[in-house]
Design a protein around this motif. Structure first.
Motif, short mmCIF file in Angstrom:
data_model
loop_
_atom_site.label_atom_id
_atom_site.label_comp_id
_atom_site.label_asym_id
_atom_site.label_seq_id
_atom_site.Cartn_x
_atom_site.Cartn_y
_atom_site.Cartn_z
N ARG A 179 0.80 -1.23 0.00
CA ARG A 179 0.00 0.00 0.00
C ARG A 179 0.84 1.28 0.00
O ARG A 179 0.33 2.34 -0.35
N SER A 180 2.09 1.22 0.40
CA SER A 180 2.84 2.47 0.55
C SER A 180 4.22 2.47 -0.10
O SER A 180 5.02 3.34 0.20
N TRP A 181 4.50 1.54 -1.00
CA TRP A 181 5.85 1.52 -1.58
C TRP A 181 6.13 2.77 -2.40
O TRP A 181 7.25 3.28 -2.40
N GLN A 182 5.12 3.31 -3.08
CA GLN A 182 5.33 4.52 -3.86
C GLN A 182 5.64 5.72 -2.95
O GLN A 182 6.51 6.52 -3.25
N GLN A 183 4.93 5.80 -1.84
CA GLN A 183 5.17 6.89 -0.89
C GLN A 183 6.60 6.81 -0.35
O GLN A 183 7.28 7.83 -0.25
N LEU A 184 7.05 5.62 -0.01
CA LEU A 184 8.42 5.46 0.48
C LEU A 184 9.43 5.84 -0.60
O LEU A 184 10.43 6.51 -0.34
#
Length: 120
Positions: A43-48
């Motif tokens: 769910r958050s790899w792009q944000q990281l």
């Protein structure tokens, strides 16, 4: 560039402050690439990825400003370091915080696009 920076040793006759900066830059670059290569957390790899790559670019801009300022006569190393950090990191951090909110909104919207819908 990061790998070759560790071959510079004449200024400090060994490990110096620029090696610390190169290590920090290597870590943030690696942390920015890891989520892309693993696609985790789902769910958050792009944000990281965005966050660490943004930080990596900020570090490059700090180095650019420091390199320009070090050419000016009369400034000492710690003055150059302080000025470059303040002129790049403060506005860069404010911009990051504003952009991060936009990235989170666009990322959350991407998860809820109905099947069969067409992007416009």
């Amino acid at each position: 560039m990061l790998a070759t920076s560790f071959a510079i040793y004449r200024q400090y006759h060994g490990f110096g402050i620029f090696h610390v900066a190169a290590l920090l830059s290597s870590v943030t670059l690696g942390l920015g690439m890891a989520p892309v290569l693993r696609k985790k957390p789902v769910r958050s790899w792009q944000q990281l990825h965005y966050s660490f790559m943004y930080l990596s670019v900020l570090e490059l801009y700090v180095a650019l400003v420091a390199e320009v300022l070090v050419r000016l006569p009369g400034l000492h190393f710690w003055e150059v370091a302080g000025i470059s950090l303040l002129t790049v990191l403060l506005p860069g951090t404010a911009l990051f915080n504003r952009r991060r909110k936009q990235w989170q909104v666009s990322e959350s919207q991407a998860h809820y696009i109905p099947a069969g819908s067409v992007y416009k």
